[in-house]
Design a protein around this motif. Sequence first.
Motif, short mmCIF file in Angstrom:
data_model
loop_
_atom_site.label_atom_id
_atom_site.label_comp_id
_atom_site.label_asym_id
_atom_site.label_seq_id
_atom_site.Cartn_x
_atom_site.Cartn_y
_atom_site.Cartn_z
N MET A 23 0.83 -1.20 0.00
CA MET A 23 0.00 0.00 0.00
C MET A 23 0.86 1.26 0.00
O MET A 23 0.62 2.21 -0.74
CB MET A 23 -0.92 -0.02 1.22
CG MET A 23 -1.77 1.22 1.35
SD MET A 23 -2.46 1.41 3.00
CE MET A 23 -1.01 1.76 3.97
N ASN A 26 2.63 1.84 -3.25
CA ASN A 26 1.68 2.40 -4.22
C ASN A 26 1.65 3.91 -4.15
O ASN A 26 1.32 4.59 -5.12
CB ASN A 26 0.27 1.87 -3.99
CG ASN A 26 0.07 0.51 -4.62
OD1 ASN A 26 0.86 0.09 -5.46
ND2 ASN A 26 -0.98 -0.18 -4.21
N TYR A 71 -5.51 2.84 6.79
CA TYR A 71 -5.56 1.39 6.60
C TYR A 71 -6.17 0.71 7.82
O TYR A 71 -7.00 -0.18 7.71
CB TYR A 71 -4.14 0.89 6.35
CG TYR A 71 -3.96 -0.61 6.39
CD1 TYR A 71 -4.08 -1.37 5.21
CD2 TYR A 71 -3.64 -1.27 7.57
CE1 TYR A 71 -3.89 -2.74 5.24
CE2 TYR A 71 -3.47 -2.64 7.60
CZ TYR A 71 -3.59 -3.37 6.43
OH TYR A 71 -3.41 -4.73 6.48
N TYR A 76 -12.52 -2.58 4.83
CA TYR A 76 -12.71 -2.86 3.42
C TYR A 76 -13.50 -4.15 3.24
O TYR A 76 -13.15 -5.17 3.82
CB TYR A 76 -11.35 -3.02 2.72
CG TYR A 76 -10.50 -1.79 2.70
CD1 TYR A 76 -10.80 -0.74 1.85
CD2 TYR A 76 -9.40 -1.69 3.53
CE1 TYR A 76 -10.01 0.38 1.82
CE2 TYR A 76 -8.60 -0.57 3.52
CZ TYR A 76 -8.91 0.47 2.66
OH TYR A 76 -8.11 1.58 2.64
N GLN A 91 -8.35 -5.10 1.50
CA GLN A 91 -7.24 -4.15 1.54
C GLN A 91 -6.37 -4.22 0.29
O GLN A 91 -5.52 -3.36 0.09
CB GLN A 91 -6.38 -4.34 2.79
CG GLN A 91 -5.53 -5.58 2.83
CD GLN A 91 -6.21 -6.72 3.57
OE1 GLN A 91 -7.42 -6.89 3.51
NE2 GLN A 91 -5.44 -7.52 4.27
N GLU A 93 -5.59 -3.73 -3.53
CA GLU A 93 -6.10 -2.87 -4.59
C GLU A 93 -6.14 -3.58 -5.93
O GLU A 93 -6.86 -3.17 -6.83
CB GLU A 93 -5.23 -1.61 -4.71
CG GLU A 93 -5.36 -0.68 -3.52
CD GLU A 93 -6.73 -0.03 -3.42
OE1 GLU A 93 -7.21 0.49 -4.44
OE2 GLU A 93 -7.33 -0.08 -2.34
N ASP A 101 -6.94 -4.23 -11.69
CA ASP A 101 -7.17 -3.18 -10.71
C ASP A 101 -8.63 -3.18 -10.26
O ASP A 101 -9.55 -3.22 -11.07
CB ASP A 101 -6.81 -1.82 -11.32
CG ASP A 101 -6.77 -0.72 -10.27
OD1 ASP A 101 -7.80 -0.50 -9.58
OD2 ASP A 101 -5.71 -0.10 -10.11
N LYS A 102 -8.80 -3.13 -8.93
CA LYS A 102 -10.14 -3.20 -8.35
C LYS A 102 -11.06 -2.07 -8.81
O LYS A 102 -12.27 -2.22 -8.86
CB LYS A 102 -9.92 -3.17 -6.83
CG LYS A 102 -10.97 -2.65 -5.94
CD LYS A 102 -10.37 -2.70 -4.53
CE LYS A 102 -11.23 -2.13 -3.46
NZ LYS A 102 -10.65 -2.26 -2.12
N HIS A 103 -10.47 -0.93 -9.15
CA HIS A 103 -11.29 0.22 -9.51
C HIS A 103 -11.59 0.27 -11.01
O HIS A 103 -12.25 1.18 -11.47
CB HIS A 103 -10.61 1.52 -9.06
CG HIS A 103 -10.33 1.53 -7.59
ND1 HIS A 103 -11.33 1.58 -6.65
CD2 HIS A 103 -9.17 1.46 -6.91
CE1 HIS A 103 -10.78 1.55 -5.44
NE2 HIS A 103 -9.49 1.48 -5.56
#
Length: 105
Positions: A23, A26, A71, A76, A91, A93, A101-103
């Motif tokens: 994280m 990133n 975090y 999540y 948690q 991504e 990618d989750k988004h």
Amino acid sequence: MNEPWVKVYNAANNLEAHSLKGMLENENIAVQLSGESLGSAAGELPADVVQVGIWVCENQVTAARVLIERYENADYPDWRCPNCGEQNEGQFEICWQCGHDKHTF
Ligand SMILES: [Zn+2]
């Protein structure tokens, strides 16, 4: 130039340490972990016995602490990868299976 490293967090185990490390990286924060070698040397012990220190450069401590706090406080939900259908922990991504990618849908 060598910035001093500061320990910002004690992770309960290697898994948490690596989640946090990913994280922070990133967010372009360099991370070093301590205590991991202890964990693998003591192979007979459960992984969660050994705490893992999360270290960042002194000039990134503030940013790292904000992210770690976020975090810790975030709850999540698990999510299912729309690409390969794999179930992922909240948690993360990106999908551990295929890197989706989750988004991105
Ligand atoms: Zn996937």
